[in-house]
Every structure is written in C-alpha cells, then in structure tokens.
Design a protein around this motif. Structure first.
Motif, mmCIF file in Angstrom:
data_model
loop_
_atom_site.group_PDB
_atom_site.id
_atom_site.type_symbol
_atom_site.label_atom_id
_atom_site.label_comp_id
_atom_site.label_asym_id
_atom_site.label_seq_id
_atom_site.Cartn_x
_atom_site.Cartn_y
_atom_site.Cartn_z
ATOM 1 N N UNK A 105 9.925 2.214 -2.361
ATOM 2 C CA UNK A 105 9.089 1.445 -2.488
ATOM 3 C C UNK A 105 8.534 0.399 -1.395
ATOM 4 N N UNK A 106 7.297 0.477 -1.033
ATOM 5 C CA UNK A 106 6.864 -0.373 0.198
ATOM 6 C C UNK A 106 6.091 -1.579 -0.299
ATOM 7 N N UNK A 107 6.590 -2.565 0.054
ATOM 8 C CA UNK A 107 5.706 -4.086 -0.196
ATOM 9 C C UNK A 107 4.649 -4.151 0.819
ATOM 10 N N UNK A 108 3.286 -3.958 0.272
ATOM 11 C CA UNK A 108 2.129 -4.165 1.053
ATOM 12 C C UNK A 108 1.440 -5.400 0.976
ATOM 13 N N UNK A 109 2.068 -6.413 0.367
ATOM 14 C CA UNK A 109 1.443 -7.700 0.077
ATOM 15 C C UNK A 109 0.901 -8.325 1.534
ATOM 16 N N UNK A 110 -0.306 -8.674 1.400
ATOM 17 C CA UNK A 110 -0.852 -9.139 2.889
ATOM 18 C C UNK A 110 -1.390 -8.090 3.809
ATOM 19 N N UNK A 111 -1.166 -6.766 3.471
ATOM 20 C CA UNK A 111 -1.523 -5.887 4.295
ATOM 21 C C UNK A 111 -2.954 -5.035 3.865
ATOM 22 N N UNK A 112 -3.653 -4.403 4.542
ATOM 23 C CA UNK A 112 -4.582 -3.515 4.345
ATOM 24 C C UNK A 112 -4.030 -2.222 4.192
ATOM 25 N N UNK A 113 -4.663 -1.584 3.181
ATOM 26 C CA UNK A 113 -3.945 -0.073 3.153
ATOM 27 C C UNK A 113 -5.414 0.783 3.114
ATOM 28 N N UNK A 114 -5.604 1.410 4.331
ATOM 29 C CA UNK A 114 -6.905 2.146 4.464
ATOM 30 C C UNK A 114 -6.348 3.649 4.758
ATOM 31 N N UNK A 115 -7.242 4.576 4.456
ATOM 32 C CA UNK A 115 -7.110 6.112 4.740
ATOM 33 C C UNK A 115 -6.732 6.126 6.185
ATOM 34 N N UNK A 116 -5.989 7.341 6.526
ATOM 35 C CA UNK A 116 -5.749 7.555 8.070
ATOM 36 C C UNK A 116 -6.728 7.797 8.814
ATOM 37 N N UNK A 117 -6.746 7.417 9.899
ATOM 38 C CA UNK A 117 -8.072 7.336 10.793
ATOM 39 C C UNK A 117 -8.258 8.925 11.139
ATOM 40 N N UNK A 118 -9.494 9.237 11.419
ATOM 41 C CA UNK A 118 -9.849 10.531 11.995
ATOM 42 C C UNK A 118 -10.828 10.250 12.946
ATOM 43 N N UNK A 119 -10.356 10.884 14.134
ATOM 44 C CA UNK A 119 -10.903 10.617 15.556
ATOM 45 C C UNK A 119 -11.515 11.962 16.037
ATOM 46 N N UNK A 120 -12.721 11.695 16.002
ATOM 47 C CA UNK A 120 -13.488 13.065 16.403
ATOM 48 C C UNK A 120 -13.544 13.467 17.871
#
Ligand SMILES: [Zn+2]
Length: 421
Positions: free
Chosen positions: A64-79
């Motif tokens: 378990x990872x406590x992500x309170x206060x954090x944004x959880x976004x998809x991994x960045x895709x860099x073209x």
C-alpha cells in the motif's frame, strides 16, 4: 565448527513481495482519457491497472502506498526525447528521465543511422527502466542504394534478406531491426532534403504507418513542410509560433515544455522569446496544439530545446495559470500523444495499452507532489521505477521496445553470442 547447518534464507512477509498487488490510496487521480479527476484508489496487479475506484479495500498481502496530497497521473509519453543521440555515450539519461515521470520516450535520430534500432534495442535487452523507441534520420535512409519501393518494403519488414544486403546495409542486424523504427525524422539543422527526397519520406511514412517528424524551429522550414505535406500527416515538433500561423490539414504541432514555463526553462536549452511564448500558450488555450514534448533528456550532451525535468512543472503551471484545465494539460503528455501515434500508425494498441489508467492498461503512472512540482514516484509496468528523484535499479528491464505494431519486452540483439559453434 561454527555452523552445523546451512543458514536458512530469510522469508519475508507477503506484504514485501515485489509482485504483490499494489494499492495507491487516496491520491487525486487525473486520468483525462476517462474524464477522471477525483480522489480515488488505484489497484495494480501483474503489471496492469486492475481498477480505479472511490475506495478499494486492501486484501491480505497488498502493498500500500499512501498518496494523500499527491496527484496520480498516467506515465508521461514523450514523442521527442533525445536518448542515445549524437555524442551520448551514457545510459544515464534513461534513468534520469524516469525519475521525472517519463515512462515512454521516442528518440529522434539516435545518431541518425539505420543502426539506431539495433543499438538502442541492445540497451532495452540489457535492461532499461522505461519504454523506448526511435525515429531514423531521413538522410541515412535516403542515402542507401534502395529505391523508394524497396525502402517501403524494408520498413514493412518485407524486403528479402538477400536484397537488404545489397541495397540497405551489410550488417544483418541492422537489416533485421530497421523495421522496428517508429518513424522517420527530418531536421533542417542537419540537412535540407530535396523536394524529391521529401516526397519519398512522405511516401514511406504514409505507406508503412510510420510517424514522420520534422524539427521546425525555423518558420520557413515549417512552411515548406506544411506545403509539401498536401494533407499527409507530419509532426512539426517544437513548433515556432510562426509555424502556427496557418492551419494545414495533416500537420500536427507540439511545443517544448521548457519553452512554456514561467521561468522559460532551465536555461540549458534555447530560450524562447517572451512574445513567442505568449503565442504558444494562446495556441494551447485555443486547442491548436495538443502535444508537448521535452526535446531533451536531463544531463546529456545532446540537448535539444528542453529538458525532461521541465515536463511536470510545465503541466502544472499551464493549469495554475489558467491556460488549460489540469486534465487537459496532463492529456498533452499522456493520452494525446498515443492518440496521435495510433492515428499515424493505424494501430489501436497505443491507446488501449498506454496513456491512461483504465482497467487493463499497462500500469505506468506518476505520483506528483504538486507544490514541489516534482515526481515522487514513477511506476513502469507496475514496478516502482523511480522514487524521490532516483531510479530504482531493480526496475531495469521493466521497459521494452516501442515499435509501430506493439510493445516488445525484448528486441533480441543485446545478448547475441559473439561466436557460434
Ligand atoms: Zn529535437
């Protein structure tokens, strides 16, 4: 005798098993592909997103990872991220960009050689913490003995080996891996293609489902490419404001994250003119540009205009300053690039597997501390690839090779035997 029996291996509790289900709880999940922007839990199992829900009850053995206060976004895709490009002799850029949230990076040129997929593919086989792919420099492609028809067959993987050895390369590994390139790259700073060669590039990329990208900080060059495209698809990368003056069907533009920042970037790339920055931000606000790229890794000799460390701060600043809402900003380096790649290659796997946090997607995600504007943790294929600005070495090998037709865990050239009996 000191020991009467062999020491027993330590057995860890289930919760410490690296392959146990991972629960990321209480973060603000921003997943633009699914219209999600809310505090949610995210469950990851077997390298895939299992579910995103308001509350997921932990099961015995979950990590378990406590992500309170954090944004959880998809991994960045860099073209557009210059890995292993001219002069770079280190694999460190790969580990550095993953610490800043990049989970898929396509490198333009990689030395502008037909050997690029073999050389970078060997790095994948030796173990990289993120997915990589490459474009091949147009000048290298056009300098072979192959006719345009033969080049098309080559990139389709249909040119017979005996022919490849006569017209493409005397290196059988180069011949076998060329079709793994994701696209062709043009660059008016390295060469100026003739009209005929430009036409060949369009023919190859159109008929093989390859991306065609050209660097276009030069407005005249951008205009020329737009005119030459005649509705065919081309990515004009790190667009100039002037390059956006007219709408051209088939032309897609991206901006470099460093150029859009309040600070105008880390000063290691090329500083954008403040008036051009206003025009660029207007283009994003007006929906005329929906892609962002780094145009550079972190500490590398081959710098483009930017730096992967600018990506997350840029996305946050675009939202904070009201240019676009946060989900639209996040989309510019997650779902939008894979939609672009899916359309250009005619392949649906991009949007099914990458750029979002829907059930079944490859579990690549970034936990972002919004006030510090940095990635706290990057996950690739459900593995913790970076934490607190450092790559986790055990995640080397989590990354695979990005081809047009799919993501391969291995390329097969990094462990070829030197001698065969
Ligand atoms: Zn570049």
């Amino acid at each position: 005798m000191m020991y009467t029996r062999a020491p027993q291996p330590i057995t860890f509790p289930e919760t410490l098993r690296p392959d146990a289900r991972l629960l990321i709880r209480g973060g603000r999940v921003v997943d633009p592909a699914h219209g999600v922007d809310a505090v949610k839990d995210l469950a990851i199992a077997d390298g895939r997103v299992q579910e995103v829900a308001d509350a997921i009850l932990p099961e015995r053995g979950d990590r378990i990872i406590d992500a309170a206060g954090l944004l959880v976004i998809p991994g960045l895709i860099d073209l557009h991220c210059h890995f292993h490009d001219l002069f770079d002799v280190s694999t460190m850029p790969a580990t550095e960009v993953v610490a800043h949230g990049t989970t898929v990076a396509l490198t333009p040129g990689a030395g502008n050689t037909l050997m690029a997929p073999a050389l970078l593919g060997a790095e994948v086989d030796r173990g990289l913490p993120l997915h990589v792919g490459c474009y091949i420099g147009a000048a290298a492609v056009l300098s072979t003995r192959a006719s345009p028809e033969q080049l098309i067959a080559y990139f389709r993987g249909e040119l017979p080996d005996s022919t490849r050895l006569q017209v493409i390369s005397r290196n059988p590994i180069t011949n076998a891996t060329g079709s793994l390139a994701v696209g062709l790259k043009d660059h008016m700073g390295h060469w100026i293609l003739s009209d005929e060669d430009l036409e060949t590039c369009f023919a190859i990329t159109q008929q093989t489902g390859m991306l065609f990208m050209s660097h276009c900080q030069d407005p005249e060059h951008a205009e020329r490419l737009a005119e030459a495209s005649r509705g065919r698809r081309v990515l004009l990368t790190h667009a100039t404001a002037a390059g956006l003056a007219r709408d051209h069907q088939g032309v897609t533009v991206d901006f470099t994250t460093a150029h859009l920042r309040r600070s105008r970037g880390l000063r290691d790339g090329i500083l954008i003119d403040p008036r051009a920055q206003v025009t660029a931000r207007d283009a994003i606000a007006g929906g005329r540009c929906r892609l962002l790229t780094s145009d550079g890794p972190c500490n590398a000799t081959m710098k483009g205009f930017g730096d992967a460390r600018e990506n997350i701060p840029c996305l946050l600043e675009l939202a904070e300053e009201g240019v676009v809402p946060l989900p639209d900003a996040v989309a510019m380096m997650t779902i939008n690039p894979v939609r672009f790649a899916a359309e250009a290659t005619g392949q649906r796997w991009w949007t099914q597997e990458l750029g979002h946090l829907g059930a079944g997607a490859r579990a690549s995600a970034v936990l972002v501390e919004p006030h510090a504007q940095r990635a706290v943790m990057t996950l690739v294929e459900g593995r913790i690839a970076a934490f607190e600005g450092r790559c986790i070495r055990s995640a080397h090998g989590a990354g695979g090779w990005v081809s047009r037709t799919g993501l391969r865990p291995r390329v097969g050239v990094g462990d070829l035997p030197l001698y065969k009996t």
